[in-house]
Design a protein around this motif. Structure first.
Motif, PDB file in Angstrom:
ATOM      1  N   SER A  70      59.624  -9.550  27.611  1.00 53.82           N
ATOM      2  CA  SER A  70      58.353 -10.242  27.433  1.00 53.82           C
ATOM      3  C   SER A  70      57.906 -10.886  28.741  1.00 53.82           C
ATOM      4  CB  SER A  70      58.471 -11.323  26.352  1.00 53.82           C
ATOM      5  OG  SER A  70      58.861 -10.769  25.111  1.00 53.82           O
ATOM      6  N   SER A  71      56.610 -10.982  28.935  1.00 51.62           N
ATOM      7  CA  SER A  71      56.082 -11.687  30.102  1.00 51.62           C
ATOM      8  C   SER A  71      56.426 -13.174  30.000  1.00 51.62           C
ATOM      9  CB  SER A  71      54.576 -11.508  30.196  1.00 51.62           C
ATOM     10  OG  SER A  71      54.237 -10.145  30.356  1.00 51.62           O
ATOM     11  N   SER A 108      62.055  -9.592  23.376  1.00 46.44           N
ATOM     12  CA  SER A 108      61.668  -9.313  22.005  1.00 46.44           C
ATOM     13  C   SER A 108      61.637  -7.803  21.808  1.00 46.44           C
ATOM     14  CB  SER A 108      60.289  -9.919  21.707  1.00 46.44           C
ATOM     15  OG  SER A 108      59.926  -9.694  20.368  1.00 46.44           O
ATOM     16  N   ASP A 128      65.247 -11.204  19.062  1.00 49.15           N
ATOM     17  CA  ASP A 128      64.365 -12.053  19.855  1.00 49.15           C
ATOM     18  C   ASP A 128      65.178 -13.164  20.507  1.00 49.15           C
ATOM     19  OD1 ASP A 128      61.309 -12.908  20.193  1.00 49.15           O
ATOM     20  OD2 ASP A 128      62.462 -14.715  19.775  1.00 49.15           O
ATOM     21  N   ASP A 186      64.561 -16.632  23.214  1.00 47.33           N
ATOM     22  CA  ASP A 186      63.660 -17.481  23.981  1.00 47.33           C
ATOM     23  C   ASP A 186      64.443 -18.723  24.416  1.00 47.33           C
ATOM     24  OD1 ASP A 186      61.545 -18.674  25.203  1.00 47.33           O
ATOM     25  OD2 ASP A 186      60.366 -19.028  23.380  1.00 47.33           O
ATOM     26  N   LYS A 242      63.506 -14.474  27.965  1.00 51.89           N
ATOM     27  CA  LYS A 242      62.507 -14.201  26.946  1.00 51.89           C
ATOM     28  C   LYS A 242      62.474 -12.701  26.686  1.00 51.89           C
ATOM     29  CE  LYS A 242      57.851 -15.506  25.485  1.00 51.89           C
ATOM     30  NZ  LYS A 242      56.583 -16.181  25.847  1.00 51.89           N
TER      31      LYS A 242
END
Length: 413
Positions: free
Chosen positions: A76-77, A108, A128, A130, A106
């Motif tokens: 993910s960015s 996903s 996922d 984070d 991060k």
């Protein structure tokens, strides 16, 4: 050979030089703003856009659809910030405050028909991660004699995060597992020394940062149902110690060379929430008929990270300068965790700096990363169990890349 300090003296002509691709290293934990002359302030923004995908091993226990072995783009960015404020109190004493976000992750995994890292049947969610941290460093500097400075001070750090495991690759035991790492703050310290010759824009510095120990409250559940296999307890986790070596020097008229070397002690890092550890112990005990009973980690690394950066900057006019640099990052081992399937990188960066006035500047840059090829594993690969390695390997990640963009503003007062 003396250079305009505001143009090239900061060594950060290209502000995105510290975007790494190993483990969770993110900001590079630079203290270079503290080495600026006089009173100085800066703020920066870095945006990362990685593209990371792999191909699964064609084994029935890993995927439902053998015609689709793709993991999809699981990266993910992200973005992070840094700020610095430095005061020259006297000729010999200085004080600074540095804020950065040193570690992060991060990812996903997207939906795929193979069900490997995405649960198509029940939750309709993918694996996922984070993880976020933030750091506040308080520095005091003292120059006992000309050109030398010793500095150090306390560091306050906060960490929080969440991890969700989904898909067939994590077996029925962990498909649906969630861990919520509650925010917590702890303290560490840093210390270093620098040597400068302003007449030739020479700066050399070495900085050590201590590891920071946590005992985190981690809420664990399976598809929302709390797990209580063993008594609740806090999870031990240490963010790693590191060493940065920075160097710059004027090498020709209006031309500066700079370098950074960095070591991060990632092989000491591991994450094993209490209930996750209890489940993993039961699984390993059953799988080995009691030969191995110690379980495995949710995440961890098995090699330290080493990185190097070399660059050159040139002042074209009183207001414009530019730079380019190349970088190398060792990564933290191969194979790597499915929660971070990367093995270091090579990079090429370009930057430009504009000085509207003599006391402030605006700098921007872009950097391209060629990410190293790696095989991902499920956490059991390094266990002392005969025959475990080929079973633990899950996917091959090749020909991946990332792009980072950066903006920084500096001001002298």
């Amino acid at each position: 050979m003396k250079l305009k300090n505001i143009v090239l003296g900061s060594l950060c002509v290209f502000p995105a030089m510290y975007v790494h691709a190993a483990a969770m290293d993110q900001s590079g934990q630079s203290i270079l703003a503290f080495l600026e002359s006089g009173n100085y302030a800066e703020g920066g923004l870095i945006i990362g856009d990685p593209n990371i995908s792999g191909k699964l091993k064609n084994r029935p226990e890993l995927l439902d659809d053998p015609k689709n072995q793709n993991t999809g783009d699981m990266a993910s960015s992200f973005n992070f910030y840094n700020f610095a404020l430095k005061f020259q109190l006297t000729d010999d004493l200085s004080f600074g405050i540095l804020y950065d976000q040193p570690f992060g992750a991060k990812i996903s995994y997207p939906q795929q028909s193979n069900n490997s890292y995405f649960d198509n049947e029940f939750s309709h969610e993918g694996t996922d991660v984070d993880i976020k941290t933030q750091n506040l460093s308080i520095l005091f500097g003292y120059s006992p004699f000309k050109n030398f400075q010793f500095y150090g001070g306390p560091v306050y750090q906060e960490v929080k995060g969440r991890v969700s495991l989904r898909g067939k690759a994590y077996t029925e035991a962990f498909n649906g597992y969630n861990a919520n790492f509650k925010k917590d703050g702890e303290t560490g310290w840093l210390a270093g020394m620098s040597y400068q010759i302003p007449e030739i824009a020479l700066k050399a510095a070495i900085t050590y940062r201590s590891k920071i120990k946590y005992k985190l409250q981690v809420d664990e559940d399976m598809f929302g149902q709390p797990i209580q296999l063993v008594d609740s307890a806090k999870t031990k986790l240490d963010t790693p110690q590191s060493i940065n070596i920075d160097f710059q020097s004027g090498i020709a008229d209006k031309t500066l060379a700079y370098a950074n070397l960095r070591w991060v002690n990632w092989k000491k890092f591991e994450s094993r929430p209490v209930q996750f550890g209890a489940i993993s112990k039961l699984l390993m005990t059953e799988a080995t008929n009691g030969v191995y009973t110690e379980g495995f980690n949710l995440d961890g690394y098995h090699k330290d990270q080493y990185s190097a950066l070399l660059g050159i900057g040139h002042q074209f006019t009183e207001k414009w300068s530019a730079s380019t640099d190349i970088g190398w990052d060792s990564g933290t081992g191969n194979p790597a965790s499915t929660l971070g399937p990367m093995k270091g990188s090579w990079s090429l960066g370009l930057g430009a700096q504009f000085n509207p006035a003599s006391n402030y500047f605006v700098a921007a840059g872009v950097k391209y990363f060629w990410l190293g090829d790696v095989t991902s594993e499920d956490g059991t690969y390094f266990l002392p169990i005969d025959g475990i390695k080929p079973v633990a390997e899950q996917a091959d990640f090749k020909n991946n890349h990332a792009i980072a963009y950066a903006l920084k503003i500096g001001y002298r007062f």
